[in-house]
Design an enzyme around this catalytic site. Structure first.
Site, PDB file in Angstrom:
ATOM      1  N   CYS A 175     -44.370   9.046  17.186  1.00 24.99           N
ATOM      2  CA  CYS A 175     -43.869   7.675  17.240  1.00 24.99           C
ATOM      3  C   CYS A 175     -42.586   7.676  18.059  1.00 24.99           C
ATOM      4  O   CYS A 175     -41.756   8.580  17.906  1.00 24.99           O
ATOM      5  CB  CYS A 175     -43.596   7.188  15.821  1.00 24.99           C
ATOM      6  N   LEU A 176     -42.434   6.661  18.914  1.00 30.13           N
ATOM      7  CA  LEU A 176     -41.223   6.579  19.742  1.00 30.13           C
ATOM      8  C   LEU A 176     -39.969   6.457  18.880  1.00 30.13           C
ATOM      9  O   LEU A 176     -38.885   6.817  19.321  1.00 30.13           O
ATOM     10  CB  LEU A 176     -41.312   5.365  20.692  1.00 30.13           C
ATOM     11  N   GLY A 227     -47.878   2.780  23.005  1.00 21.38           N
ATOM     12  CA  GLY A 227     -47.831   1.541  22.241  1.00 21.38           C
ATOM     13  C   GLY A 227     -46.432   1.298  21.730  1.00 21.38           C
ATOM     14  O   GLY A 227     -45.640   2.230  21.578  1.00 21.38           O
ATOM     15  N   HIS A 285     -51.500   2.300  13.889  1.00 20.78           N
ATOM     16  CA  HIS A 285     -50.099   2.692  13.986  1.00 20.78           C
ATOM     17  C   HIS A 285     -49.206   1.479  14.265  1.00 20.78           C
ATOM     18  O   HIS A 285     -48.182   1.278  13.603  1.00 20.78           O
ATOM     19  CB  HIS A 285     -49.956   3.744  15.100  1.00 20.78           C
ATOM     20  N   GLU A 286     -49.618   0.652  15.234  1.00 25.82           N
ATOM     21  CA  GLU A 286     -48.770  -0.488  15.620  1.00 25.82           C
ATOM     22  C   GLU A 286     -48.770  -1.577  14.546  1.00 25.82           C
ATOM     23  O   GLU A 286     -47.728  -2.178  14.274  1.00 25.82           O
ATOM     24  CB  GLU A 286     -49.211  -1.059  16.980  1.00 25.82           C
ATOM     25  N   HIS A 325     -46.468  -0.730  11.870  1.00 28.43           N
ATOM     26  CA  HIS A 325     -45.079  -1.063  12.220  1.00 28.43           C
ATOM     27  C   HIS A 325     -44.740  -2.506  11.820  1.00 28.43           C
ATOM     28  O   HIS A 325     -43.649  -2.777  11.335  1.00 28.43           O
ATOM     29  CB  HIS A 325     -44.854  -0.926  13.732  1.00 28.43           C
ATOM     30  N   GLN A 329     -39.593  -2.125  16.938  1.00 28.01           N
ATOM     31  CA  GLN A 329     -39.059  -0.899  17.559  1.00 28.01           C
ATOM     32  C   GLN A 329     -38.030  -1.185  18.646  1.00 28.01           C
ATOM     33  O   GLN A 329     -37.361  -0.273  19.127  1.00 28.01           O
ATOM     34  CB  GLN A 329     -40.188  -0.066  18.167  1.00 28.01           C
TER      35      GLN A 329
HETATM   36 ZN    ZN Z   1     -44.570   4.067  16.257  1.00 30.95          ZN
END
Ligand code: ZN
Length: 172
Positions: free
Chosen positions: A93-94, A46, A135-136, A139, A51
């Site tokens: 998380c990326l 995701g 999670h998204e 963000h 991000q």
């Molecule tokens: Zn993340």
């Protein structure tokens, strides 16, 4: 195009993203394509627009990581309208590469969002998908998963990131 992923420490990750008001534009289609491409390039399940440095309320999710087109989910202006139960599990998380923590999340989540055409839909996810929705959408509200871990653990991560940044090993 593939965007590079913005890493923890960049202010855009901790700001509330802005709602999308114009739908079905070539720019929006392109952005969504680029978000999937960037997500896959980073081997993520995701990605939220902040991000890649774009403070807009868009998230893409694909739990199959490009294996199954049916699993591609685009959420524009999403909000959580229902949640139930809890699940414990590891989350990464990326924007925080190299870290994973136990994060408690609802087990089942229903989101209301708009698609590329601006049509409103609702979608319910359980387990990993529920985790991804949380999670998204976090963000888009300027929250990283580390806001859900203990202050002690969060400080430890902050210190490690600062150290990496000092050594020039955190992002570009
Ligand atoms: Zn993340």
């Amino acid at each position: 195009m593939t965007y590079s992923i913005v890493l923890y420490g960049e202010p855009v990750l901790e700001k509330k993203a802005e709602a999308i008001k114009e739908f079905d534009t070539p720019e929006l289609h392109q952005l969504i394509d680029d978000m999937f491409e960037s997500c896959y390039a980073a081997k993520g399940v995701g990605l939220a627009a902040p991000q890649i440095g774009i403070p807009k309320r868009i998230a893409v999710i694909d739990l199959s990581v490009a294996e199954d087109p049916q699993q591609k989910i685009v959420l524009i202006n999403p909000e959580i309208i229902h949640k139930e139960g809890t699940q414990a599990g590891e989350e990464g998380c990326l924007s925080l590469p190299g870290f994973r923590e136990q994060v408690r999340r609802p087990k089942r989540v229903t989101v209301r969002a708009q698609n590329l055409k601006g049509e409103t839909f609702e979608l319910t996810g359980e387990d990993l998908l529920a985790r991804a929705f949380n999670h998204e959408i976090d963000h888009l509200n300027g929250r990283l998963y580390i806001t859900h871990v203990s202050a002690l653990k969060r400080d430890l991560i902050r210190r490690k990131v600062r150290k990496l940044a000092k050594a020039g090993e955190w992002g570009g």
